[in-house]
Enzyme design. Sequence first.
Site, short mmCIF file in Angstrom:
data_model
loop_
_atom_site.label_atom_id
_atom_site.label_comp_id
_atom_site.label_asym_id
_atom_site.label_seq_id
_atom_site.Cartn_x
_atom_site.Cartn_y
_atom_site.Cartn_z
N ASP A 60 0.85 -1.17 0.00
CA ASP A 60 0.00 0.00 0.00
C ASP A 60 0.89 1.23 0.00
OD1 ASP A 60 -1.92 1.82 -0.06
OD2 ASP A 60 -2.85 1.34 1.86
C1 BGC Z 1 -4.57 3.73 0.15
C2 BGC Z 1 -4.99 2.57 -0.72
C3 BGC Z 1 -5.01 2.99 -2.16
C4 BGC Z 1 -3.66 3.54 -2.53
C5 BGC Z 1 -3.55 3.95 -3.98
C6 BGC Z 1 -3.32 4.40 -0.36
O1 BGC Z 1 -3.06 5.58 0.31
O2 BGC Z 1 -4.41 3.27 1.47
O3 BGC Z 1 -6.24 2.07 -0.32
O4 BGC Z 1 -5.38 1.91 -2.97
O5 BGC Z 1 -3.39 4.67 -1.73
O6 BGC Z 1 -4.25 5.09 -4.27
#
Ligand code: BGC
Length: 749
Positions: free
Chosen positions: A295
């Site tokens: 993530d």
């Molecule tokens: C979030 C994710 C997301 C990713 C990409 C992160 O900050 O926790 O859920 O998929 O960003 O945008």
Amino acid sequence: MKIIKYLRLPALLVVAFMINVFAVQNDLLVDPPKDKTIEQKIDSVLARMTLEEKIGQLTLFTSDWDVTGPTVRENYKADIKAGKVGAIFNAHTAAFNRELQRIAVEETRLGIPLLFGYDVIHGYKTIFPIPLGEAASWDLEAIEKSSRVAAVEASAAGLHWTYAPMVDIARDPRWGRICEGAGEDTYLGSVIAAARVKGFQGKDLAADNTLAACVKHYAAYGAAQAGRDYHTVDMSERVLREVYLPPFKAAKDAGVRTFMTSFNELDGVPATANGLLLTDILRKEWGFNGFVVTDYTSINEMVDHGSAANEKDAGEQAINAGVDMDMQGAVFYNYLAQSVKEGKVNVKTIDEAVRRILRIKFELGLFDDPYRYSDVERERRLVMSPEHQEIARDVSRKSIVLLKNERQALPLNKTIGTLAVVGPLADNKSELIGSWSAAGDYTKSVSLLEGIRAKIGPGTSLLHVKGCEVEGADKSGFEAALVAAAKADAVVLAIGEKAQMSGEAASRAFIDLPGVQQDLVKALAATGKPLIVVLMNGRPLAVPEVHDKASAILETWFLGTQAGHAIADVLFGDYNPSGKLPVTFPRNLGQVPIFYNMKNTGRPMDPNDKYTSKYLDSPNTPLYPFGYGLSYTTFKYGVPVLSKNSFKASEQITVTVPVTNTGTRGGEEVVQLYVRDLVGSVTRPVKELVDFRKVMLKAGEKKEVVFKLSADQLKFYDRQLKWVAEPGEFDVMVGGNSAEVQSVRITLK
Ligand code: BGC
């Protein structure tokens, strides 16, 4: 393809070489022999890759469109050209992605196509209800359909991969990301996870209208301490396996092709370097053969967690634990080659990660036609199509929960006379699409006021007054609201939260109505006019005073593009509400965490005994329990009848419950089946949902709803963490919500 052209034109090649653009000499490993299996094709690609190119495949960067955190790299186009990035996120629209793909396919040495990811969480441009709201429909077909529509639109706009479904069980309404999942329950969360995966991925990943799904955030992210986003998670392995992991397993069993790690640590080890999660459970126990992406910068963040000395160390821990792709952190990009040289990471580990990523690219059909998802004509025809608006409207009204309806204040008559429509969210479009609304264009959404206007009869007059803002202390608009209410036959009051008050990095320390909205409720209620409160919010709110003052309350979450029409359908009775809460609504913050399937304790609550488990200043019971929701009709439940009172583990029995529509209009009811294991080697919750059916009953109609029950549904992790059903007595309960059930006892022999 391009390389063939080059080979036919040696002179051109020489020129290219001379002007030092040798990199454009596409070696066309992208065209491995057609008759080979995917694994053989991957072998032939891998055999020709340099270490740098392999690391490139493990690297994911954002475009400069939307970001949810620091943009680590700005020069992503140069990186694509150099083969140093294998996937891009936050890039969309057919034309834009086609151009990026062209660079990868035509201008890199190997021509390996890019993978394009995006957070298509509840719709691409046609926005559906926030996932928590959609879960309130308890309608798996509708949920699958909304993910299908999202995939149809997103895949036409150049996307291959969505960062959804988010399946984190969430039992703390302070946590803003509760809006992205299916609520508090493991069983409901699991079946919804599977429905969403099926919707996104369809039957054939290679079809041009399907997306690879990415189940997230693995794992236990929803249990952040004190509901504060990114905070520490600490729980027993039993709770992890029993409560938090099953929705991930359900997604895996439904065929999900990718997993995303979570930001949190778990038992002292950040999830992104957690070998128990990423290798032992995911790969070895579950046999997952897709890939794992971090993530965002969760590798880099291990330094702040205090579990890695520096980013290089963090990267080594992550890949050795089972991470395949580094999202945005540039850790693999910057340090992995060095780590290999130093012997800290084995090339075989890298090859395996590359293999998993290439596997998905092959399955998506990208090596056959890297542009198949970027079709401007299809994008124009499908994105926001009228058919998708109809589907969104239907899913939206199914997601609405009727929380209160005193003296049948609802539905309203279309020829009511004068209707006052009040509140900061009544004439609003920007909040309706909620957080994580992908490419959603809020200007295209239907406001509540527009929805009501389209619905009422010609003789009905509408008075609209804002009254106040969602936030702030300004009450100067109250007077006009009261004047309108005085003239009206009923008041519809739209209040709640702003969209960005939930979602990522949007935890709240208070879960009541922000600003002076509560005071506006009180003031309007004092007029004595029927007061219909329409709540819009991304989390359970503690609103006991609203419950006391309002004549009727509709929980409408953030319903998306068609919100206004969907709410009006329910307000005026064109649709009979059928939603049920997928999460408990507390009376106050002090009760949090509160969920229906708690343990009994050794001193269960007894109002007459001080020394029992309770509060001095609040009841234990919630404001609205899990599974709760009213209808414009009423349903009566009979006592469940068992096909046998005792059964063997090898047998299956039936539980039959008569449900009657005792009102005057047709309606749908979610009939819920719960069990309780009365004595376990490990204590069991007072109730656990194990099945449900959504049934349509005409006025006066009676149906026998039949559930099958087997020992599998009675299993849990025993003291040795073995998944077992223990012989003994169980209560089998059926009802229309978790608090009101009819119960029978059964014995497992
Ligand atoms: C979030 C994710 C997301 C990713 C990409 C992160 O900050 O926790 O859920 O998929 O960003 O945008």
